[in-house]
Scaffold this active site. Structure first.
Site, PDB file in Angstrom:
ATOM      1  N   GLY A 201       1.684  -5.284  -0.014  1.00 38.04           N
ATOM      2  CA  GLY A 201       2.899  -4.517  -0.233  1.00 38.04           C
ATOM      3  C   GLY A 201       2.708  -3.031  -0.484  1.00 38.04           C
ATOM      4  N   ASP A 202       1.509  -2.608  -0.865  1.00 42.69           N
ATOM      5  CA  ASP A 202       1.271  -1.166  -1.083  1.00 42.69           C
ATOM      6  C   ASP A 202      -0.166  -0.861  -0.708  1.00 42.69           C
ATOM      7  OD1 ASP A 202       1.647   1.458  -1.779  1.00 42.69           O
ATOM      8  OD2 ASP A 202       1.772   1.135  -3.929  1.00 42.69           O
ATOM      9  N   LEU A 203      -0.520  -1.282   0.499  1.00 41.98           N
ATOM     10  CA  LEU A 203      -1.925  -1.279   0.899  1.00 41.98           C
ATOM     11  C   LEU A 203      -2.311   0.043   1.551  1.00 41.98           C
ATOM     12  CD1 LEU A 203      -4.390  -3.106   0.855  1.00 41.98           C
ATOM     13  CD2 LEU A 203      -3.832  -3.798   3.176  1.00 41.98           C
ATOM     14  N   ASN A 207      -5.739   1.868  -2.967  1.00 41.65           N
ATOM     15  CA  ASN A 207      -5.562   0.557  -3.583  1.00 41.65           C
ATOM     16  C   ASN A 207      -6.538  -0.487  -3.052  1.00 41.65           C
ATOM     17  OD1 ASN A 207      -3.605   1.462  -5.268  1.00 41.65           O
ATOM     18  ND2 ASN A 207      -1.871   0.774  -4.022  1.00 41.65           N
TER      19      ASN A 207
END
Ligand code: ADP
Length: 293
Positions: A201-203, A207
């Site tokens: 989802g926030d790659l 991260n």
């Protein structure tokens, strides 16, 4: 060490409960790299731990949601995530305590490992797009109300709320707002039908850590979505190389025409950045949008 003494006491108590032995924090070093929260490397009598802190009233429940997201990704046994030790709150500060992972230089081997692991994680599915709870992406709330088709979910729960936010803060022009309205009508024809895939989802590169034990992903904003969202975002802000896509395709090929959908999938992370950080991202949103309408 600037960490609040009540936070230190709370963290020490949780470490003791977790490890079954009394633990002392010897040093707390502020780390750079976090865009949203304060990050700390804790040297303790039981080894090193990673702590994230933020004002508790700034985004209540944020770290509880992040801990649940990490546990959800960990439950698949595909991509490695840091073990969650505890979340807590003391003296107006919310915190999240994780196992520490020492990062080394990112390489093409890391690209390939992330690509393989991501494809395997995406095989984990559920009947609906969304999630059984809401969470956060950075400081922005992420609405995971389930929907049975991806186009509806993408428009109603990802793009439209962020367009409204950007418009309310004069961060997007009227022309692009109208273009988004036109885009919504064509999205169902642009994206191939696929099962909901468990997304990080926030790659982005910040991260994903490459460690002695392999790739570790952090800071998720997990939900079941279209797998192309993660793959498109991985290449958006640099740092992750084309080897990710090669490895991903070996594991589970993207559907034909994927290159033409990359910018569509990047609209959501670009809108997140526009709303969080402002200005410069408006031009990128506009350019991506104009490829479709
Ligand atoms: P933010 O929510 O503020 O973006 P992140 O969770 O992305 O914070 O963490 C900030 C930085 O700290 C990351 O970019 C990464 O370099 C590092 N980091 C995150 N989790 C860990 C961990 N468990 N162990 C070691 N370093 C970490």
């Amino acid at each position: 060490m600037d960490l609040n003494t009540d936070v230190i006491a709370g963290v020490e108590a949780e470490l003791k409960a977790n490890l079954g032995t009394s633990v002392r924090i010897r040093d707390a070093r502020s780390m750079s790299g976090g865009s949203i929260n304060d990050a700390w490397s804790l040297e303790t009598s039981a080894g090193r731990f990673f702590l994230k802190t933020n004002a508790a009233d700034r985004h209540p429940s944020r770290f509880v949601a992040e801990a649940a997201d990490l546990a959800l990704l960990a439950s698949t046994n595909e991509l490695r995530t840091p073990k969650v030790i505890a979340t807590g709150e003391a003296a107006g500060t919310a915190w999240l305590l994780l196992e520490f992972h020492i990062a080394k230089t990112w390489t093409s081997d890391a690209d390939a490992e992330l690509g393989r692991g991501l494809a395997k994680q995406h095989r984990h599915s559920q009947p609906h797009f969304g999630l059984d709870r809401d969470n956060w992406i950075g400081l922005l709330p992420q609405d995971n109300t389930p929907a049975s088709d991806w186009a509806t979910f993408l428009v109603q729960h990802r793009l439209a709320p962020l367009i409204r936010m950007a418009r309310d803060h004069q961060r997007i022009g009227d022309g692009d707002v109208l273009r988004f309205e036109r885009l919504y009508a064509v999205i169902p024809d642009l994206i191939p039908h696929e099962r909901p895939a468990l997304l990080h989802g926030d790659l982005w590169h910040g991260n994903a850590l490459y460690t002695a034990d392999g790739v570790v992903v952090v800071d998720p904003a997990a939900y079941y979505g279209h797998r192309e969202m993660d793959v498109a975002m991985a290449g958006l802000f640099g740092g992750i190389g084309p080897g990710l896509l090669d490895a991903y395709n070996n594991e589970w090929p993207m559907e034909p025409g994927w290159e033409g959908r990359i910018d569509l999938c990047r609209l959501y992370p670009l809108l997140v950045h526009l709303n969080l950080f402002g200005g410069g991202y408006a031009a990128q949103v506009s350019a991506a949008l104009r490829k479709y309408v």
